[in-house]
Design an enzyme around this catalytic site. Structure first.
Site, mmCIF file in Angstrom:
data_model
loop_
_atom_site.group_PDB
_atom_site.id
_atom_site.type_symbol
_atom_site.label_atom_id
_atom_site.label_comp_id
_atom_site.label_asym_id
_atom_site.label_seq_id
_atom_site.Cartn_x
_atom_site.Cartn_y
_atom_site.Cartn_z
ATOM 1 N N SER A 42 133.012 41.103 59.274
ATOM 2 C CA SER A 42 132.925 42.553 59.540
ATOM 3 C C SER A 42 132.818 42.768 61.041
ATOM 4 O O SER A 42 132.338 41.891 61.769
ATOM 5 C CB SER A 42 131.678 43.127 58.855
ATOM 6 O OG SER A 42 131.405 44.440 59.333
ATOM 7 N N TYR A 54 122.544 42.762 57.520
ATOM 8 C CA TYR A 54 123.965 42.801 57.136
ATOM 9 C C TYR A 54 124.836 42.254 58.270
ATOM 10 O O TYR A 54 125.634 41.327 58.075
ATOM 11 C CB TYR A 54 124.401 44.230 56.777
ATOM 12 C CG TYR A 54 125.887 44.283 56.457
ATOM 13 C CD1 TYR A 54 126.382 43.646 55.335
ATOM 14 C CD2 TYR A 54 126.781 44.920 57.313
ATOM 15 C CE1 TYR A 54 127.746 43.646 55.054
ATOM 16 C CE2 TYR A 54 128.143 44.933 57.042
ATOM 17 C CZ TYR A 54 128.624 44.295 55.909
ATOM 18 O OH TYR A 54 129.973 44.277 55.641
#
Ligand code: NDP
Ligand code: 8X3
Length: 252
Positions: free
Chosen positions: A139, A152
């Protein structure tokens, strides 16, 4: 015999779009995820096109991962591409406001789950050799910090470095490794992150043009089907209408 792709998190978003993209190109599919009814629906949809094997699988369960790989039917064994896509963000609040359990779930899924599946499939990928691929879903959050990203983003930084380090060990095996790092994409991602707040999800994607599951599936398919001598190490993909912003400064 057709090439075989093994996809984790095939029940939604990038994973489901990837299943459709690889099927359109004639690949045989091994589709996994926890929601069996969604896997069955996808199998019903795609099995007229290509052979489809489904297996309900929680990537956090090391034994279950090993079992699914060991029990692959004969026609689904020589895996050519592993799409390590299963993952999630939880707890968008600031670090001091989140439940520790949510941090553990992200670590167990995005890091340990990805490692479980990679370890179980490395032998077959190495056997396939030249042209085999591991495509890991990282990501932009793995490289760029932002409030509420805490574990995350850190889990996706792991995905990037793990991908690079795998490259070093697989240099003479023909197996490519890519870290695909998408920016904002409209899937069920924000619904999961907010624990079911559809309005919050709709607000995030409103009045702009996010990436779609199909956009990222196209990138996944691209890196996995390049000529065997080409390895895309990292592919960062953002919507044109998303970019970085200025540093935050706390003032009196
Ligand atoms: P979705 O929520 O739409 O899909 C996530 C998929 O992961 C689902 O199929 C889900 O299946 C699966 N999954 C989650 N936990 C587990 C588990 N424990 N075991 C097996 N499968 C699991 O989100 P996206 O498609 O957007 O996300 C896919 C990947 O892309 C994730 O790794 C995410 O972090 C990453 N990503 C997403 C971005 C975005 O903006 N959407 C941007 C950058 C990266 P099931 O619940 O059935 O198990
Ligand atoms: C998902 C993209 O920007 O929400 O990985 O972190 S972002």
């Amino acid at each position: 015999m057709s090439s075989i792709v093994f996809i984790t998190g095939a029940t939604s978003g990038f994973g489901r779009a990837s299943a459709r993209r690889f099927a359109a190109a004639g690949w045989s599919l091994v589709l996994t995820g926890r929601r069996l009814e969604r896997l069955q629906a996808l199998q019903d949809e795609l099995s007229a096109q290509v052979p489809v094997h489904i297996a309900a699988l929680d990537v956090r369960d090391e034994q279950a991962v090993r079992q699914v790989v060991a029990q692959l039917p004969e026609g689904f064994r020589p895996i050519k591409a592993l799409i390590n896509n299963a993952g999630l963000a939880l707890a968008p609040q600031a670090a001091h406001q989140v439940d520790l359990a949510d941090w553990h779930t992200m670590i167990d899924t995005n890091i340990k789950g990805l490692v479980n599946v990679t370890h179980a499939l490395l032998p077959t990928l190495i056997e396939t050799g030249a042209g085999a691929s591991i495509v890991n879903l990282g990501s932009v959050a793995g490289q760029w910090p932002y409030p509420g990203s805490h574990v995350y983003g850190a889990s996706k930084a792991f995905v990037q470095q793990f991908s690079y380090n795998l490259r070093c060990d697989l240099i003479d095996k023909g197996v490519r490794v890519t870290d695909i790092a998408p920016g904002m994409a409209e899937t069920e991602f924000t619904l999961v992150r907010t624990k079911g707040d559809q309005a919050a999800s709709d607000r995030l994607y409103r009045d702009t043009t996010p990436l779609s599951g199909e956009d990222i599936a196209e990138q996944i398919f691209y890196v996995a089907t390049l000529p065997a001598h080409i390895n895309i190490n990292r592919l960062e993909v953002m919507p044109t209408r998303q970019a970085w912003s200025n540093f935050a400064v706390d003032r009196d």
